[in-house]
Write an enzyme that holds these catalytic residues in place. Structure first.
Site, PDB file in Angstrom:
ATOM      1  N   LYS A   1      47.890  40.906  42.073  1.00 22.63           N
ATOM      2  CA  LYS A   1      46.730  41.388  41.415  1.00 22.63           C
ATOM      3  C   LYS A   1      45.788  42.134  42.268  1.00 22.63           C
ATOM      4  O   LYS A   1      45.486  42.910  41.614  1.00 22.63           O
ATOM      5  CB  LYS A   1      45.809  40.209  41.874  1.00 22.63           C
ATOM      6  CG  LYS A   1      44.593  40.442  41.103  1.00 22.63           C
ATOM      7  CD  LYS A   1      44.295  40.826  39.515  1.00 22.63           C
ATOM      8  CE  LYS A   1      43.089  40.836  38.998  1.00 22.63           C
ATOM      9  NZ  LYS A   1      42.009  41.641  39.164  1.00 22.63           N
TER      10      LYS A   1
ATOM     11  N   ASN B   1      27.900  25.012  42.065  1.00 23.47           N
ATOM     12  CA  ASN B   1      26.995  26.176  42.339  1.00 23.47           C
ATOM     13  C   ASN B   1      26.404  25.677  43.120  1.00 23.47           C
ATOM     14  O   ASN B   1      25.309  25.014  43.565  1.00 23.47           O
ATOM     15  CB  ASN B   1      26.681  26.461  40.634  1.00 23.47           C
ATOM     16  CG  ASN B   1      26.209  28.428  41.521  1.00 23.47           C
ATOM     17  OD1 ASN B   1      27.116  28.863  41.744  1.00 23.47           O
ATOM     18  ND2 ASN B   1      25.605  28.770  41.354  1.00 23.47           N
ATOM     19  N   ARG B   2      26.471  26.869  44.172  1.00 27.32           N
ATOM     20  CA  ARG B   2      25.222  26.813  45.371  1.00 27.32           C
ATOM     21  C   ARG B   2      23.348  26.396  44.525  1.00 27.32           C
ATOM     22  O   ARG B   2      22.715  25.016  45.225  1.00 27.32           O
ATOM     23  CB  ARG B   2      25.058  28.182  45.995  1.00 27.32           C
ATOM     24  CG  ARG B   2      24.064  27.746  47.576  1.00 27.32           C
ATOM     25  CD  ARG B   2      24.772  29.227  48.551  1.00 27.32           C
ATOM     26  NE  ARG B   2      26.160  29.179  48.961  1.00 27.32           N
ATOM     27  CZ  ARG B   2      26.880  27.976  49.908  1.00 27.32           C
ATOM     28  NH1 ARG B   2      25.943  27.417  50.594  1.00 27.32           N
ATOM     29  NH2 ARG B   2      28.199  28.523  49.952  1.00 27.32           N
ATOM     30  N   SER B   3      23.301  27.534  44.012  1.00 22.81           N
ATOM     31  CA  SER B   3      22.023  27.319  43.704  1.00 22.81           C
ATOM     32  C   SER B   3      22.574  26.041  41.969  1.00 22.81           C
ATOM     33  O   SER B   3      22.814  26.631  41.287  1.00 22.81           O
ATOM     34  CB  SER B   3      21.047  28.109  43.753  1.00 22.81           C
ATOM     35  OG  SER B   3      22.153  28.719  42.435  1.00 22.81           O
TER      36      SER B   3
ATOM     37  N   ARG C   1      37.693  58.721  40.892  1.00 21.93           N
ATOM     38  CA  ARG C   1      36.559  57.733  41.263  1.00 21.93           C
ATOM     39  C   ARG C   1      35.673  59.060  42.219  1.00 21.93           C
ATOM     40  O   ARG C   1      34.488  58.446  41.424  1.00 21.93           O
ATOM     41  CB  ARG C   1      36.193  57.167  40.637  1.00 21.93           C
ATOM     42  CG  ARG C   1      37.657  55.614  39.596  1.00 21.93           C
ATOM     43  CD  ARG C   1      36.936  54.555  39.662  1.00 21.93           C
ATOM     44  NE  ARG C   1      37.917  54.054  38.772  1.00 21.93           N
ATOM     45  CZ  ARG C   1      38.641  52.468  38.626  1.00 21.93           C
ATOM     46  NH1 ARG C   1      37.040  51.558  38.843  1.00 21.93           N
ATOM     47  NH2 ARG C   1      38.646  52.117  37.717  1.00 21.93           N
TER      48      ARG C   1
ATOM     49  N   MET D   1      32.011  34.840  35.314  1.00 19.83           N
ATOM     50  CA  MET D   1      34.170  34.260  35.336  1.00 19.83           C
ATOM     51  C   MET D   1      34.180  32.883  36.169  1.00 19.83           C
ATOM     52  O   MET D   1      34.654  32.421  35.632  1.00 19.83           O
ATOM     53  CB  MET D   1      34.397  35.288  36.568  1.00 19.83           C
ATOM     54  CG  MET D   1      34.706  36.506  36.287  1.00 19.83           C
ATOM     55  SD  MET D   1      35.851  37.184  35.274  1.00 19.83           S
ATOM     56  CE  MET D   1      37.478  36.979  35.807  1.00 19.83           C
TER      57      MET D   1
ATOM     58  N   GLU E   1      45.770  49.211  37.222  1.00 18.91           N
ATOM     59  CA  GLU E   1      44.860  49.812  35.930  1.00 18.91           C
ATOM     60  C   GLU E   1      43.871  50.846  36.027  1.00 18.91           C
ATOM     61  O   GLU E   1      43.392  51.763  35.706  1.00 18.91           O
ATOM     62  CB  GLU E   1      43.544  48.849  36.475  1.00 18.91           C
ATOM     63  CG  GLU E   1      42.564  48.509  35.509  1.00 18.91           C
ATOM     64  CD  GLU E   1      42.223  46.896  35.714  1.00 18.91           C
ATOM     65  OE1 GLU E   1      41.932  45.890  35.814  1.00 18.91           O
ATOM     66  OE2 GLU E   1      40.754  46.802  36.418  1.00 18.91           O
ATOM     67  N   TYR E   2      43.365  51.178  37.756  1.00 22.50           N
ATOM     68  CA  TYR E   2      42.859  52.530  37.972  1.00 22.50           C
ATOM     69  C   TYR E   2      43.596  53.357  37.456  1.00 22.50           C
ATOM     70  O   TYR E   2      42.774  54.880  37.029  1.00 22.50           O
ATOM     71  CB  TYR E   2      42.803  52.745  39.661  1.00 22.50           C
ATOM     72  CG  TYR E   2      41.806  52.110  39.656  1.00 22.50           C
ATOM     73  CD1 TYR E   2      41.566  50.455  39.945  1.00 22.50           C
ATOM     74  CD2 TYR E   2      40.504  52.757  40.837  1.00 22.50           C
ATOM     75  CE1 TYR E   2      40.223  50.225  40.654  1.00 22.50           C
ATOM     76  CE2 TYR E   2      39.210  52.265  41.654  1.00 22.50           C
ATOM     77  CZ  TYR E   2      39.642  50.044  41.383  1.00 22.50           C
ATOM     78  OH  TYR E   2      38.363  50.695  42.246  1.00 22.50           O
TER      79      TYR E   2
ATOM     80  N   GLY F   1      39.217  40.073  32.966  1.00 24.83           N
ATOM     81  CA  GLY F   1      37.265  40.048  33.019  1.00 24.83           C
ATOM     82  C   GLY F   1      37.316  38.958  31.924  1.00 24.83           C
ATOM     83  O   GLY F   1      37.074  37.359  32.041  1.00 24.83           O
TER      84      GLY F   1
ATOM     85  N   ALA G   1      28.904  31.677  38.277  1.00 24.11           N
ATOM     86  CA  ALA G   1      28.386  33.168  37.316  1.00 24.11           C
ATOM     87  C   ALA G   1      29.590  33.702  36.350  1.00 24.11           C
ATOM     88  O   ALA G   1      29.717  32.530  36.071  1.00 24.11           O
ATOM     89  CB  ALA G   1      28.512  33.911  39.244  1.00 24.11           C
TER      90      ALA G   1
ATOM     91  N   HIS H   1      47.921  45.447  40.308  1.00 21.04           N
ATOM     92  CA  HIS H   1      47.771  45.553  38.690  1.00 21.04           C
ATOM     93  C   HIS H   1      45.977  46.688  38.966  1.00 21.04           C
ATOM     94  O   HIS H   1      46.725  46.837  37.978  1.00 21.04           O
ATOM     95  CB  HIS H   1      47.474  43.847  38.098  1.00 21.04           C
ATOM     96  CG  HIS H   1      46.737  43.547  37.261  1.00 21.04           C
ATOM     97  ND1 HIS H   1      45.323  44.081  36.792  1.00 21.04           N
ATOM     98  CD2 HIS H   1      46.704  43.535  36.244  1.00 21.04           C
ATOM     99  CE1 HIS H   1      44.713  44.006  36.419  1.00 21.04           C
ATOM    100  NE2 HIS H   1      45.668  43.308  34.838  1.00 21.04           N
TER     101      HIS H   1
HETATM  102  C1  6PG Z   1      40.568  42.077  35.342  1.00 25.31           C
HETATM  103  C2  6PG Z   1      40.170  43.543  36.674  1.00 25.31           C
HETATM  104  C3  6PG Z   1      38.456  42.954  37.391  1.00 25.31           C
HETATM  105  C4  6PG Z   1      37.959  44.331  37.525  1.00 25.31           C
HETATM  106  C5  6PG Z   1      38.091  44.338  39.003  1.00 25.31           C
HETATM  107  C6  6PG Z   1      37.941  46.321  38.493  1.00 25.31           C
HETATM  108  O1  6PG Z   1      42.089  42.120  36.029  1.00 25.31           O
HETATM  109  O2  6PG Z   1      40.047  41.421  34.900  1.00 25.31           O
HETATM  110  O3  6PG Z   1      40.437  44.928  37.546  1.00 25.31           O
HETATM  111  O4  6PG Z   1      39.308  41.869  38.220  1.00 25.31           O
HETATM  112  O5  6PG Z   1      37.305  44.815  36.471  1.00 25.31           O
HETATM  113  O6  6PG Z   1      37.491  44.426  39.894  1.00 25.31           O
HETATM  114  O7  6PG Z   1      36.792  46.774  38.974  1.00 25.31           O
HETATM  115  P1  6PG Z   1      36.062  48.445  39.439  1.00 25.31           P
HETATM  116  O8  6PG Z   1      36.848  48.962  38.480  1.00 25.31           O
HETATM  117  O9  6PG Z   1      34.423  47.882  39.730  1.00 25.31           O
HETATM  118  O10 6PG Z   1      37.145  48.515  40.848  1.00 25.31           O
END
Ligand code: 6PG
Length: 485
Positions: free
Chosen positions: A187, A38-40, A292, A18, A194-195, A135, A16, A190
């Site tokens: 992570k 990859n599986r497919s 959220r 990533m 981020e949120y 990302g 996929a 992290h």
């Molecule tokens: C990153 C991000 C990535 C993704 C998260 C958040 O560090 O590259 O955190 O892992 O954006 O899964 O996604 P949500 O906002 O959908 O929870």
């Protein structure tokens, strides 16, 4: 498709976005030969035909993929977290030999990583749960990488990961975080930060829009200006870009045509769930997760709106002064969110027996990841000065940064309350700071209540021991064993 050759020093499972971007990144670095599976098989074929320059060693079966890897075999799994990951792990583990390395690069729950590491390592195979942030673009050009697992596995894996990681001030953004689930734990935190960071920026935008009544395009300029100095960061930068965007279909600002219901994949909730278990107050992060969820309950929002005939008038402010106040409040609230996140890392490390270098974590977050920011250099410096500080807020730089913004922070939160603008992130961060700052908390009264209805006992301020007042009797105090119920 290439036949099994045993020449690839690294393999990637899961093509996929990533996974294929990570594979392309690996292939672009000197010294790497990259096996892909990859599986497919269609996805693998597409990737290989679109990127002949990568020299991928592609396989259409797990057997061929495993045979295409040089020993010690090292494979990074980039499939959806959960059952899919377990299936790939067991396919590889059945074929790998002792000393080989299975890496899970997805956003796995660290509890799963601890379990998987235990299972896989029983047969002498290394299992490395690795957080990867940045990302799609980060995966391709240089992510921030947070590997767990054994130090022995890191000897092989470290240089490969360092070859693809982002670089901050000459240093690759990867470090061995700790054993088993430590990488995925960090992570997770992290993502919790981020949120919080995203929610605080969103509140700043909402205040600017509602109270200073400026349009998104003008606000893009405010965020661009904020992106130099203390607040310089990827999230502020993309906020300016998003606010500039105009919807082609309607000609309206992009931000006005998007449904205001935020999604989430779960890592923010995990951060809060684990903080609750660890007893770490991460209110700033929790409010971001809840904000959220609240946004995604339109039925409740509509029901309440139907009961309201008018909303408060917005407080009149001097536009430029208030924008400066919001900037200061944003910075102070952000300091709190990071302090809370690092507290959770400290508590997690103690609980799970990890030796996590907090300064090294701050360093690898300076580039590549979603929360990359200038400000992380200040955290690096704080932990370099004193790795054992009880909270980032006691570090002299952060203490004065918050104190300098304190008056503005209070003006923003009170103006928001009077104007009816929700600021759960700013408000929770300020209350957290106040709770740490006051000499006495009303927790003393809570202890009294607990003792009153449940004989839960309390301690006294001036002498040792555990006490209970005979509330339903003559209200005298007795010494008592600490309550266990
Ligand atoms: C990153 C991000 C990535 C993704 C998260 C958040 O560090 O590259 O955190 O892992 O954006 O899964 O996604 P949500 O906002 O959908 O929870």
């Amino acid at each position: 498709m290439a036949e099994a050759s045993g020449t690839a020093n690294i393999g990637v499972v899961g093509m996929a976005v990533m996974g294929s971007n990570l594979a392309r990144n690996l292939a672009s670095r000197e010294g790497n030969t990259v096996a892909v599976y990859n599986r497919s098989p269609e996805r693998t074929r597409k990737l290989v035909s679109e990127h002949p320059e990568a020299g991928f060693v592609a396989s259409e079966s797990v057997d061929d993929f495993v045979a295409s890897l040089a020993k010690p075999r090292t494979a990074i799994i980039m499939v959806q977290a959960g059952a899919g990951t377990d299936a790939v792990i067991s396919e590889l583990a059945e074929r790998f030999e002792p000393g080989d390395i299975i890496v899970d690069g997805g956003n796995a729950n660290f509890h799963d990583t601890i379990r998987r590491e235990k299972d896989v390592s029983a047969s002498g195979i290394h299992f490395v749960g690795t957080g990867i942030s940045g990302g799609e673009e980060g995966a391709l050009k240089g992510p921030s990488i947070m590997p767990g697992g054994t130090a022995e596995a890191y000897k092989t894996l470290g240089p490969i990961l360092a070859s693809i990681a982002a670089v901050a001030e000459g240093e690759p953004c990867v470090t061995h975080i700790g054993t088993d689930g430590a990488g995925h734990f960090v992570k997770m935190v992290h993502n919790g930060i981020e949120y919080a960071d995203m929610q605080l920026i969103a509140e700043a935008y909402d205040l600017l829009r509602t109270i200073t009544k400026r349009e998104p395009a003008e606000l893009a300029e405010v965020f661009t200006a904020w992106n130099s100095g203390d607040l310089e960061s990827y999230l502020i930068e993309i906020t300016a870009e998003i606010l500039k965007q105009v919807d082609a279909e309607t000609g309206k600002p992009f931000v006005d045509i998007v449904l205001d219901q935020a999604g989430a994949k779960g890592t923010g909730s995990w951060t809060v769930q684990n903080a609750l278990d660890l007893g770490v107050p991460v209110g700033g992060i929790a409010e971001a997760v809840f904000a959220r969820s609240l946004s995604s309950h339109p039925e409740q929002r509509e029901a309440v709106q139907a009961t309201i005939s008018s909303r408060p008038d917005v407080v009149e402010v001097d536009v430029d002064t208030f924008a400066d106040d919001i900037r200061a409040a944003l910075y102070a609230s952000k300091v709190v969110a990071y302090a809370q996140g690092f507290d959770e890392i400290v508590a997690g490390a103690a609980q799970y027996g990890w030796n996590i270098d907090k300064g090294a974590v701050a360093k690898i977050w300076r580039a590549g990841c979603i929360i990359r920011a200038q400000f992380l250099n200040r955290i690096v410096e704080a932990y370099e000065k004193n790795p054992d500080i009880t909270t980032l807020l006691e570090d002299p730089y952060f203490a004065s940064a918050v104190a300098d913004g304190e008056a503005a922070w209070r003006r923003v939160v009170s103006t928001a309350a009077l104007s009816g603008v929700p600021v759960p992130g700013f408000g929770a961060a300020l209350s957290y700071y106040d709770a740490l700052s006051v000499k006495r908390l009303p927790a003393a009264l809570v202890q009294g209540q607990r003792d009153f209805f449940g004989a839960h006992t309390y301690k006294r301020i001036e002498k040792e021991g555990t006490f209970h007042t005979l509330w339903s009797g003559d209200r005298t105090e007795i010494e008592s064993a600490p309550s266990t119920h």
